[in-house]
Design an enzyme around this catalytic site. Structure first.
Site, mmCIF file in Angstrom:
data_model
loop_
_atom_site.group_PDB
_atom_site.id
_atom_site.type_symbol
_atom_site.label_atom_id
_atom_site.label_comp_id
_atom_site.label_asym_id
_atom_site.label_seq_id
_atom_site.Cartn_x
_atom_site.Cartn_y
_atom_site.Cartn_z
ATOM 1 N N CYS B 33 0.816 -1.227 0.000
ATOM 2 C CA CYS B 33 0.000 0.000 0.000
ATOM 3 C C CYS B 33 0.843 1.267 0.000
ATOM 4 O O CYS B 33 0.383 2.333 -0.349
ATOM 5 C CB CYS B 33 -0.915 0.048 1.213
ATOM 6 N N ASP B 35 2.424 2.542 2.810
ATOM 7 C CA ASP B 35 2.535 3.166 4.140
ATOM 8 C C ASP B 35 2.778 2.084 5.170
ATOM 9 O O ASP B 35 1.972 1.161 5.298
ATOM 10 C CB ASP B 35 1.236 3.884 4.522
ATOM 11 N N CYS B 58 4.139 8.529 3.135
ATOM 12 C CA CYS B 58 4.045 9.910 2.674
ATOM 13 C C CYS B 58 4.200 10.884 3.851
ATOM 14 O O CYS B 58 4.323 10.471 5.000
ATOM 15 C CB CYS B 58 2.709 10.124 1.986
ATOM 16 N N CYS B 102 -4.130 7.814 6.983
ATOM 17 C CA CYS B 102 -2.820 7.805 7.646
ATOM 18 C C CYS B 102 -2.989 8.014 9.153
ATOM 19 O O CYS B 102 -2.277 7.398 9.949
ATOM 20 C CB CYS B 102 -1.917 8.912 7.090
#
Lengths: 389, 124
Positions: B33, B35, B58, B102
């Site tokens: 993915c 992350d 990110c 996130c």
């Protein structure tokens, strides 16, 4: 120091282009279809622009259709050919393309699938190359059109369009190529390239945004997307964006004229950048090592993520882009990187650097110094050091 | 796209680092993915004495890792367990909607670290 290395995304408009465009805003503002002098002057500028572009493509002026840019040109080529089949009751409902095309080509193809067209996506190898053999295999009696981009916008790989176009023609199909990334970087000649249609865009070649063109070989059956007053010989109605078109044509003229001196210099800087960057551990170059656009350098750096890399580089004054999922609107990693066989985790760690004619040796030296530091910093905070487990 | 607070935590992450001998570890996300967060905690008297993290992701992923550990450090396990993604996002003065996952990841990572600690200790 501000270093712009995202020329495949867009570019600064050349001051000479700005100068060429200016009169057409408030002095020569006539509608090119008007009969009075002001209109006729605009018409004259429009046709002069057409000739300029035709000269660079080695085609007839009437074969150049001005559009709002690469996306519209690509849509017109695919849908226009498809609609012409539908309106004429034709049987050719098969289209062939590659999985590394720009989103506008792929999404147009997916939409055409919904309205009854069959699309084959010929696989590419690890460099992103479409093999003539595989294209030959995919051709059918009812293949209408083959569309393969000349140079890929992400990994820079350049296709053998002449060979692919030949195969399409041998089977009675049209061949379209998206040359948005290759115009002014590589020589183009619609005759030797065996193409029936070719897309161009202005804003990546130091021209204004919002304009481009589609080369359409005389005799190609194409329905317009934009119906209306019959502009562009009926292929694309709408009052012409004369200032944009004048700018676009001037950018094409300048770019092609300067190509023989500019591109070798840019390629040299690019090669210097690639050589230094590959000294970074766990990194590699994506795309073909030789058959690649002179401005393109595309890398993966394992164990770090692309968006954070881009932002850290941005903080150091370097503008670049990535194929990571986090950076895209869809949260999907680059379809190009997946198509060449990269696993998703590597697609997320990609960096695209695309040079322009104004990048200097000093700027490249700076980039070469900064990049390893930034990569190292992100690797320091990453949970992965040697493998993804 | 990002608030000043997010940029701050992205540029100057707090509590970043590896922990050699953690009392609990929470691993969330996956490389597919894009992350991945590892959250490490040291617990004393049911309080998070120390907390560290390692993240590949990110700017939002890095900033939320930093923020969630800031929010959790020094809190009791009970208090830390209650930290939500909303709190993490709010503390960062907001995240773009597309990046909210996130903050979810960060909050989950912390919970997992606490869960791991409890499992190791033999309590439920």
């Amino acid at each position: 120091m501000r270093v712009y290395l995202d020329h495949s995304a867009t570019s600064a408009v050349d001051p000479r282009v700005v100068e060429a465009m200016l009169p057409f805003f408030d002095k020569e503002y006539g509608n090119a279809s008007s009969l009075h002098q002001l209109g006729q002057e605009a018409h004259h500028a429009l046709e002069e622009a057409r000739e300029k572009v035709a000269h660079v493509l080695h085609c007839r002026p009437e074969e150049v259709i001005f559009t709002s840019g690469g996306t519209e040109s690509n849509n017109t080529a695919l849908k226009g050919a498809a609609f012409a089949q539908l309106t004429k009751g034709g049987e050719k409902k098969h289209i062939i393309t590659s999985p590394i095309e720009h989103d506008c080509v792929l999404n147009a193809c997916r939409w055409l699938e919904k309205i009854g067209f069959e699309v084959t996506y010929v696989p590419v190898d690890k460099y992103g190359l479409v093999s003539p053999e595989q294209l030959e295999e995919a051709m059918k009696k009812n293949t209408l059109l083959v569309s393969v981009m000349h140079a890929n916008n992400e990994i820079g790989t350049v296709q053998d369009i002449t060979e692919l176009g030949k195969i399409a023609h041998e089977h009675g199909a049209y061949f379209h190529t998206d040359a948005v990334q290759s115009i002014t970087k590589l020589p183009l000649d619609v005759n030797t390239m065996n193409v029936d249609m070719l897309s161009l865009s202005s804003h990546k070649i130091h021209g204004p945004k919002g304009v481009g063109c589609l080369y359409v070989k005389k005799g190609t059956a194409l329905d317009p997307l934009m119906h209306g007053g019959g502009h562009e010989r009926g292929f694309r109605s709408g009052t012409e964006n004369v200032s944009g078109i004048v700018g676009f044509a001037e950018a094409v003229r300048i770019g092609e004229e300067e190509r023989p001196t500019v591109m070798p210099r840019v390629a040299h800087l690019r090669d210097k950048l690639i050589k230094s960057t590959l000294e970074i551990e766990n990194s590699w170059l994506n795309g073909h090592p030789e058959k690649r656009l002179p401005i393109n350098a595309h890398f993966c750096f394992r164990f770090i993520e692309g968006e954070s890399l881009i932002l850290r580089l941005d903080m150091k004054g370097i503008s670049a882009s990535t194929g990571s999922a986090c950076s895209s609107k869809s949260l999907e990693p680059s379809h190009v990187l997946l198509a060449i066989g990269l696993p998703p985790e590597d697609a997320h760690s990609s960096l695209r650097l695309t040079l322009g004619r104004d990048n200097t040796e000093e700027e490249i030296d700076y980039t070469v110094k900064v990049l390893p530091e930034v990569v190292a910093n992100l690797r320091e905070i990453s949970p992965f050091k040697d493998s993804y487990e | 796209m990002y608030s000043q607070k997010v940029i701050d935590h992205f540029t100057h992450p707090r509590n970043q680092g590896h922990m050699d001998d953690p009392d609990g570890v929470g691993k969330v996300g996956n490389p597919v993915c894009g992350d991945v967060m590892h959250i490490y905690i040291k617990v004393k008297d049911d309080t998070i004495e120390d907390i560290k993290w390692e993240t590949m992701g990110c700017a939002a992923a890095i900033a939320t890792s930093s923020m969630v550990t800031e929010l959790a450090k020094g809190k009791t396990l009970e208090e830390a367990e209650k930290i939500t993604r909303g709190e993490v996002a709010d503390a960062l003065e907001g995240l773009p909607p597309i990046k909210m996952h996130c903050s979810n990841l960060a909050a989950d990572g912390l919970k997992k670290a606490i869960e791991d600690y409890k499992k190791k200790r033999g309590s439920s």
